[in-house]
Design a protein around this motif. Structure first.
Motif, short mmCIF file in Angstrom:
data_model
loop_
_atom_site.label_atom_id
_atom_site.label_comp_id
_atom_site.label_asym_id
_atom_site.label_seq_id
_atom_site.Cartn_x
_atom_site.Cartn_y
_atom_site.Cartn_z
N MET B 110 0.75 -1.14 0.38
CA MET B 110 -0.20 0.43 0.16
C MET B 110 0.84 1.27 0.12
N VAL B 111 1.85 0.90 0.69
CA VAL B 111 2.85 2.51 0.55
C VAL B 111 3.37 2.50 -1.03
N GLN B 112 4.01 0.98 -1.39
CA GLN B 112 4.30 1.73 -2.93
C GLN B 112 3.25 1.91 -3.70
N THR B 113 2.65 1.71 -3.43
CA THR B 113 1.17 2.16 -4.68
C THR B 113 0.42 3.26 -3.83
N SER B 114 1.35 4.12 -3.45
CA SER B 114 0.42 5.16 -3.25
C SER B 114 -0.40 5.68 -2.23
N GLN B 115 -0.85 4.33 -1.02
CA GLN B 115 -2.34 4.32 -1.28
C GLN B 115 -1.77 4.90 0.96
N ALA B 116 -0.60 4.61 0.73
CA ALA B 116 -0.54 5.39 2.67
C ALA B 116 1.37 6.19 2.38
N ASP B 117 0.78 6.60 2.98
CA ASP B 117 2.51 7.58 3.19
C ASP B 117 3.82 6.60 4.01
N GLY B 118 3.52 5.30 4.59
CA GLY B 118 4.42 5.04 5.69
C GLY B 118 3.29 3.92 6.61
N LEU B 119 4.32 3.63 7.15
CA LEU B 119 4.12 2.03 7.41
C LEU B 119 4.44 2.15 8.83
N ILE B 120 3.87 1.66 10.41
CA ILE B 120 4.66 1.00 11.50
C ILE B 120 4.21 -0.36 11.27
N GLN B 121 5.10 -1.42 11.88
CA GLN B 121 5.29 -1.95 12.27
C GLN B 121 5.27 -2.65 13.30
N LEU B 122 4.80 -3.11 14.00
CA LEU B 122 4.49 -3.96 15.57
C LEU B 122 6.02 -4.86 15.75
N ARG B 123 5.93 -5.60 14.86
CA ARG B 123 6.53 -7.42 15.05
C ARG B 123 7.88 -6.82 13.85
N ALA B 124 8.61 -7.62 14.93
CA ALA B 124 10.53 -7.97 14.38
C ALA B 124 10.55 -8.42 12.61
N HIS B 125 9.93 -7.60 11.76
CA HIS B 125 10.40 -8.24 10.65
C HIS B 125 10.28 -6.94 9.56
N ASN B 126 11.09 -6.68 9.19
CA ASN B 126 10.69 -5.82 7.61
C ASN B 126 9.62 -6.19 6.66
N PRO B 127 8.28 -5.72 6.25
CA PRO B 127 7.38 -5.93 5.31
C PRO B 127 7.87 -5.87 4.08
N PHE B 128 8.73 -4.62 3.48
CA PHE B 128 9.12 -3.86 2.15
C PHE B 128 9.99 -5.24 1.54
N ASP B 129 9.84 -5.56 0.10
CA ASP B 129 10.65 -5.59 -0.81
C ASP B 129 12.06 -5.19 -0.70
N SER B 130 12.81 -5.80 -1.77
CA SER B 130 14.03 -5.21 -1.71
C SER B 130 14.17 -3.67 -2.86
N SER B 131 13.27 -3.57 -3.10
CA SER B 131 12.70 -2.17 -4.21
C SER B 131 12.77 -1.24 -3.35
N MET B 132 12.37 -0.99 -2.17
CA MET B 132 12.53 0.11 -1.35
C MET B 132 13.42 0.76 -1.14
N LEU B 133 14.45 0.35 -0.89
CA LEU B 133 15.69 1.17 -0.49
C LEU B 133 16.48 1.86 -1.63
N LYS B 134 16.14 1.42 -2.48
CA LYS B 134 17.33 2.03 -3.91
C LYS B 134 17.15 3.62 -3.60
#
Lengths: 336, 336
Positions: B110-134
């Motif tokens: 939802m962040v990558q498709t511009s439905q949300a600006d950011g994300l809060i994760q309450l669990r110890a896991h990065n939900p983003f795929d690798s394309s996010m960091l470049k």
DNA sequence: GTGAAAGCGCTAACAT
DNA sequence: ATGTTAGCGCTTTCAC
């Protein structure tokens, strides 16, 4: 962020073809399709869903108005809504309203400003202003759990009166004649309904109603605990207490136990909702189980049906309840 | 739905003037302004915020990934996030992920498709795929409560190890030498940290660590109840049990009481979180209070700061805890 | 102080 | 099967 034009350029096609490749692949030739797909992954294209929503005029968002997410029962309902919404491609926008009408109205504006397509209200209050109803038969809303008697929107509820009567009968059948009731918030229709069911059962059994046996509460643990103190201070101690929700019951049980009473030997306690903690209280709590997650599913599905125009007249859905007899209720002790 | 053009037509001005009247009223003459305003109310104009968001590229939405809203502690955190988000003009999109990585990845999209600006994760896991960091130094994300040790995003946590050590010390100071630990889910880093703190305290006190005193749990009432049975079946019964969360502790207490044990006379029980039910258990539960709502506030504010570009390097915020000694812990009984 | 016009990214007629 | 084009509703230069 790469956009559709960039993809089109790289693939050597028009933007329309890119859009079609994504929306209706069968209308694009296999070779073009694969060319487009590789261009998409090459530039790392992700469609801007905000643009899609804007253009389509459908946000696929539903606002949920909940008095407080800290209430365990509501948490279960929300969980069910989430599930159903995700299944039908909708997202939930959560509004923790604290039962405040202004906050509710603020969230309701999200529908009027096209930020959400519809709204689910878990409290008996219409959050929309008057401008919403013109040339429309149904509000884009579903009212669940604690409902308003209206034909403005579908309603999902439980026959609280009958359920409360069933629980009171259960206590009466155990020989209790002096049954206290710890109520919910005064403003809540649930309180009226459950009280009515309690009175129904007493009347049926020929037990005189005594409003000195009614104690104030507000669905919190704290309020149950305090009500217990008042009950203990009452001139003749009731042999059973029916609490309008489980939190109140758990709070009350603690109060009774700390005063040295044995449950259910000295006093029986019953609740309403069947939250997870109720099976693990000491003793486990007799209560009315509500299908909380189902409430959520049903509300969401009804709302989406309204939005899709599949529903024209507001239905009233009555969910089933179940009396769960556990160890917190038992035979009435012999008169003191 | 009337749009800006309709208002402009009625007021006899251009759409730009209508827009300005709403966005920067000082740049419009008072008389034009009032003409526009009355046109607005006459047609009942409500700006389409979806269009605004689309154009501005900012959705003002934050996705929240929570393993389960049914967890009372998380409910409090969400409540706090809600509050802070509303204050800064953001809405929360709730994702009940059940700790499932695929579901998490779906919400992260939802962040990558511009439905949300950011994300809060309450669990110890990065939900983003690798394309996010470049070409980006920080992920548009905040990790709270159970955190990943990384510099990809700000982190809000509590010193679980020290807190667990403090609780274990508390038990030791009461004379306990044989202290069981009911753990959380194996996959959770919290479990590792709290276990480490437990071991730290034992080591300090010169008490040998015995892994036969470690019992499995998963943060649910049910798992606490079952662990209690295993503890009772253990060859030498521990005199105290430290549970990695309150639900587990409440489930365990019920198990012990049903087996006829007195708490804390026969066995002391301690929890972690300080959920509302803990103050109302019987006996009230000794626990570590976490500032749950504050976790929510902090996470949201940090995230918005990241989105605003106010934060460049990922901070690690450590929230304070407090040991709340209630009646579920007491002096160790004399050896049996 | 106000208006004209471009354009955000996308979809859906309508053409070819 | 594919391309061209006109917007969806709004904000924001850039003129006047």
């Amino acid at each position: 962020m790469p956009n559709i034009r960039e993809v089109a350029g790289l693939a050597g096609v028009s933007v329309a073809t890119v859009s079609r490749t994504l929306q209706q692949p069968e209308r694009v030739s296999p070779k073009t399709r694969s060319r487009v797909m590789s261009a998409i992954s090459e530039v790392g294209y992700k469609p801007n869903l905000m643009a899609v929503k804007f253009r389509s005029g459908k946000t696929q968002n539903l606002v949920v108005l909940v008095p407080t997410v800290a209430n365990v029962f509501f948490a279960r309902v929300i969980s069910g809504m989430q599930e159903a919404a995700a299944e039908r491609g909708y997202s939930l926008l959560l509004g923790n309203t604290l039962g405040n009408e202004e906050i509710e109205a603020g969230y309701a504006k999200m529908v009027q400003t096209s930020q959400a397509d519809g709204l689910i209200q878990l409290r008996a209050h219409n959050p929309f202003d008057s401008s919403m109803l013109k040339d429309r038969e149904l509000l884009p809303m579903v009212n669940a759990c604690e409902v308003l008697d209206t034909s403005l929107c579908p309603v999902v509820t439980l026959d609280n009166r009958t359920a409360a009567r069933a629980m009171t009968r259960h206590l009466i059948s155990l020989g209790h004649k002096c049954i206290a009731l710890i109520k919910g918030p005064k403003s809540s229709p649930l309180t009226q309904e459950r009280l009515a069911g309690y009175r129904d059962a007493l009347a049926e059994a020929g037990i005189a109603f005594d409003d000195a046996l009614l104690f104030a509460g507000d669905f919190t643990l704290q309020s149950g605990h305090e009500a217990a103190k008042h009950i203990l201070a009452h001139n003749t101690r009731p042999t059973a207490v029916f609490c309008e929700n489980d939190e109140t019951a758990i709070g009350a049980m603690q109060g009774f136990k700390q005063a040295g009473l044995k449950i259910p030997d000295d006093i029986s306690v019953a609740g309403f909702d069947d939250i997870a903690f109720s099976a693990f209280s000491d003793p486990p709590l007799t209560t009315i189980a509500q299908p909380a997650e189902e409430f959520g599913h049903t509300a969401v599905n009804l709302l989406i049906d309204v939005l899709d125009g599949k529903i024209k007249r507001a239905p009233k859905v009555i969910m089933p309840y179940e009396l769960i007899a556990r160890a917190s209720t038992g035979p009435a002790p012999r008169a003191i």
